[in-house]
Design an enzyme around this catalytic site. Structure first.
Site, PDB file in Angstrom:
ATOM      1  N   ARG A  44       0.831  -1.222   0.000  1.00 55.47           N
ATOM      2  CA  ARG A  44       0.000   0.000   0.000  1.00 55.47           C
ATOM      3  C   ARG A  44       0.856   1.259   0.000  1.00 55.47           C
ATOM      4  NH1 ARG A  44      -2.529  -3.315   3.897  1.00 55.47           N
ATOM      5  NH2 ARG A  44      -1.113  -2.529   5.486  1.00 55.47           N
ATOM      6  N   CYS A 135       5.930  -2.620  25.589  1.00 56.00           N
ATOM      7  CA  CYS A 135       6.186  -1.256  26.100  1.00 56.00           C
ATOM      8  C   CYS A 135       5.943  -1.123  27.602  1.00 56.00           C
ATOM      9  CB  CYS A 135       5.307  -0.263  25.332  1.00 56.00           C
ATOM     10  SG  CYS A 135       3.638  -0.849  25.064  1.00 56.00           S
ATOM     11  N   GLN A 162      -2.516   3.120  29.485  1.00 58.64           N
ATOM     12  CA  GLN A 162      -1.777   3.053  28.223  1.00 58.64           C
ATOM     13  C   GLN A 162      -2.359   3.942  27.127  1.00 58.64           C
ATOM     14  OE1 GLN A 162      -0.955  -1.639  29.081  1.00 58.64           O
ATOM     15  NE2 GLN A 162      -0.550  -0.969  27.005  1.00 58.64           N
ATOM     16  N   SER A 165      -1.388   5.402  21.119  1.00 60.02           N
ATOM     17  CA  SER A 165      -0.319   5.180  20.130  1.00 60.02           C
ATOM     18  C   SER A 165       0.248   3.767  20.233  1.00 60.02           C
ATOM     19  CB  SER A 165       0.798   6.212  20.301  1.00 60.02           C
ATOM     20  OG  SER A 165       1.170   6.301  21.656  1.00 60.02           O
ATOM     21  N   PRO A 190     -17.264   2.894  17.725  1.00 52.95           N
ATOM     22  CA  PRO A 190     -15.916   2.359  17.949  1.00 52.95           C
ATOM     23  C   PRO A 190     -15.506   1.402  16.837  1.00 52.95           C
ATOM     24  CG  PRO A 190     -17.261   2.141  19.916  1.00 52.95           C
ATOM     25  CD  PRO A 190     -18.189   2.548  18.820  1.00 52.95           C
ATOM     26  N   LYS A 219       1.692 -10.610  29.146  1.00 46.72           N
ATOM     27  CA  LYS A 219       3.022 -10.234  28.649  1.00 46.72           C
ATOM     28  C   LYS A 219       3.846  -9.681  29.799  1.00 46.72           C
ATOM     29  CE  LYS A 219       1.333  -8.733  24.098  1.00 46.72           C
ATOM     30  NZ  LYS A 219       0.922  -7.530  23.355  1.00 46.72           N
ATOM     31  N   ARG A 240      -6.512   0.924  28.807  1.00 43.04           N
ATOM     32  CA  ARG A 240      -6.302   1.900  27.727  1.00 43.04           C
ATOM     33  C   ARG A 240      -6.982   3.211  28.137  1.00 43.04           C
ATOM     34  NH1 ARG A 240      -2.694   1.059  24.011  1.00 43.04           N
ATOM     35  NH2 ARG A 240      -3.594  -0.910  23.330  1.00 43.04           N
ATOM     36  N   HIS A 247       2.813   6.128  28.291  1.00 41.38           N
ATOM     37  CA  HIS A 247       2.156   5.175  29.194  1.00 41.38           C
ATOM     38  C   HIS A 247       2.489   5.556  30.633  1.00 41.38           C
ATOM     39  CE1 HIS A 247       1.076   2.780  25.856  1.00 41.38           C
ATOM     40  NE2 HIS A 247       1.763   1.677  26.078  1.00 41.38           N
ATOM     41  N   ASN A 321       5.931   5.615  25.301  1.00 39.18           N
ATOM     42  CA  ASN A 321       5.756   4.226  24.851  1.00 39.18           C
ATOM     43  C   ASN A 321       6.269   3.996  23.443  1.00 39.18           C
ATOM     44  OD1 ASN A 321       3.312   5.950  24.415  1.00 39.18           O
ATOM     45  ND2 ASN A 321       2.693   4.215  23.163  1.00 39.18           N
TER      46      ASN A 321
HETATM   47  P1  A2P Z   1       1.604   0.428   5.661  1.00 42.50           P
HETATM   48  O1  A2P Z   1       1.722   1.897   5.979  1.00 42.50           O
HETATM   49  O2  A2P Z   1       2.004   0.128   4.257  1.00 42.50           O
HETATM   50  O3  A2P Z   1       0.290  -0.164   6.057  1.00 42.50           O
HETATM   51  P2  A2P Z   1       1.278   1.455  12.796  1.00 42.50           P
HETATM   52  O4  A2P Z   1       1.635   0.527  13.930  1.00 42.50           O
HETATM   53  O5  A2P Z   1       1.581   2.870  13.095  1.00 42.50           O
HETATM   54  O6  A2P Z   1      -0.134   1.240  12.340  1.00 42.50           O
HETATM   55  O7  A2P Z   1       2.223   1.012  11.577  1.00 42.50           O
HETATM   56  C1  A2P Z   1       2.257  -0.293  11.103  1.00 42.50           C
HETATM   57  C2  A2P Z   1       3.385  -0.432  10.099  1.00 42.50           C
HETATM   58  O8  A2P Z   1       3.421  -1.782   9.669  1.00 42.50           O
HETATM   59  C3  A2P Z   1       3.210   0.416   8.855  1.00 42.50           C
HETATM   60  O9  A2P Z   1       4.466   0.810   8.363  1.00 42.50           O
HETATM   61  C4  A2P Z   1       2.540  -0.566   7.907  1.00 42.50           C
HETATM   62  O10 A2P Z   1       2.742  -0.291   6.554  1.00 42.50           O
HETATM   63  C5  A2P Z   1       3.289  -1.828   8.249  1.00 42.50           C
HETATM   64  N1  A2P Z   1       2.540  -3.008   7.842  1.00 42.50           N
HETATM   65  C6  A2P Z   1       1.301  -3.371   8.219  1.00 42.50           C
HETATM   66  N2  A2P Z   1       0.928  -4.530   7.607  1.00 42.50           N
HETATM   67  C7  A2P Z   1       1.963  -4.887   6.810  1.00 42.50           C
HETATM   68  C8  A2P Z   1       2.208  -5.970   5.916  1.00 42.50           C
HETATM   69  N3  A2P Z   1       1.322  -6.924   5.724  1.00 42.50           N
HETATM   70  N4  A2P Z   1       3.398  -6.017   5.277  1.00 42.50           N
HETATM   71  C9  A2P Z   1       4.334  -5.053   5.478  1.00 42.50           C
HETATM   72  N5  A2P Z   1       4.152  -4.005   6.299  1.00 42.50           N
HETATM   73  C10 A2P Z   1       2.994  -3.912   6.960  1.00 42.50           C
END
Ligand code: A2P
Length: 342
Positions: A44, A135, A162, A165, A190, A219, A240, A247, A321
């Protein structure tokens, strides 16, 4: 065996996420010896740009990425991505520093809070993976290590507060949009969390386990025992709260030896990783908004002995965190690794 060099080729998986952005920022500001950085995310985001200092780096999709010539890969894109792609990286000789819970509880994989157990890093040689703890565990253990060394902690009771983020960008977006909807008397639906997080507090983080605890709470149990001491019992309630970053934790510990509170204060004053903010007369105590956002230290305050037990102490612990709870801790691990894996 990890080869110490002058500069390293780094891959950041999840580079477009909150932790990924912070990793890029911290690697740059701490002048980590970087030769090349590869920013990786899902298809994406392929072609978009992320910032490393003043340089813009083009994001590469993880599908078919070969990890060729990479020395260290920071994984921060969720457990599924680590599960699938970390083995591909390690087979190429890459050392993986993993921010997810995918590998944390495997015996041959070290789980590291550098201020607590950096000595364990050398154990990465078996699987080429070093796990970064949860975290909430990280900040609690940085705060408790000096007390454990002196008085031997037997039990920990902790409630977490927490920030959203911790759920990544989608958590931040959900809190902001719900707050906006609430202020404009619009309906709130939600989506990231099971209940409304705007103007609310939710006693649920991650998922429920069969024993009634949440995975986030478990954890803290498993990771404290793996990192600090396998004999410590932990009772955790993970909550949360509608905070963007930072946190907070209310921690009550029971120790084997009676606690001398003056030496707790002295140990904190002399600890370079901890900031003591504890002055009731001046209304000084850490808060997430003031101290847990854009900071590197773990903040402690509200330190009080139990009213009726010399072996029980209460502490309030705050940290960023995203930084100390994830990105900074990972970079500190890498810094230890390149010292020669001491
Ligand atoms: P992308 O921006 O292309 O979705 P956050 O924790 O802030 O939501 O970020 C999650 C990170 O993990 C983003 O960089 C996201 O990329 C990446 N990510 C999520 N799913 C996948 C996947 N299937 N393959 C590679 N990267 C991923």
């Amino acid at each position: 065996m990890f080869k110490v060099k002058e500069k390293y080729n780094i891959a950041i998986i999840g580079a477009t996420g909150i932790v990924g952005e912070s990793l890029l920022n911290i690697l740059h500001s701490r002048k980590f010896p970087v030769d090349k950085i590869v920013a990786i995310a899902s298809s994406r985001s392929a072609g978009s740009k992320v910032k490393y200092g003043d340089t813009l780096i083009e994001v590469v999709a993880i599908d078919n990425y070969s990890f060729e010539n990479i020395d260290i890969a920071f994984f921060s894109a969720g457990s599924g991505v680590s599960k699938k792609y970390a083995p591909i990286a390690t087979q190429k000789g890459v050392v993986v520093i993993d921010n997810t819970s995918e590998f944390r509880y495997i015996d041959d994989i070290p789980l590291i809070v550098p201020e607590v157990n950096s000595i364990e890093i050398s154990k990465h040689v078996k699987k080429n993976i070093i796990a970064n703890p949860n975290c909430s565990t990280i900040q609690m253990l940085v705060a408790l290590k000096p007390i454990h060394d002196r008085f031997q902690i037997l039990d920990i009771n902790v409630s977490t507060y927490q920030a959203v983020s911790g759920s990544g960008k989608k958590g931040v977006d959900e809190l902001l949009s719900q707050s906006h909807s609430y202020m404009n008397q619009q309906k709130i639906k939600p989506s990231v969390y099971p209940k409304q997080i705007g103007f609310n507090v939710i006693p649920f983080v991650d998922s429920f386990c069969d024993n009634g605890y949440t995975k986030e709470e478990m954890k803290m149990v498993w990771e404290t025992q793996k990192i600090l001491d396998k004999n410590i019992s932990v009772n955790a309630t993970a909550v949360r709260v509608p905070v963007l970053i930072g946190h907070s934790e209310a921690v009550t510990i029971k120790t084997k030896k009676p606690i001398d509170i003056d030496s707790v204060f002295d140990d904190y004053r002399n600890n370079e990783f901890i900031e003591l903010l504890d002055n009731p007369e001046r209304n000084e105590y850490p808060t997430a908004f003031e101290n847990g956002h854009g900071t590197d230290k773990v903040y402690v305050g509200r330190i009080r002995k139990s009213l009726n037990d010399d072996n029980i102490l209460n502490i309030w612990v705050v940290a960023d965190n995203v930084r100390k709870g994830a990105a900074l801790n990972s970079v500190q691990i890498a810094e230890e690794l390149i010292k020669g894996g001491k």
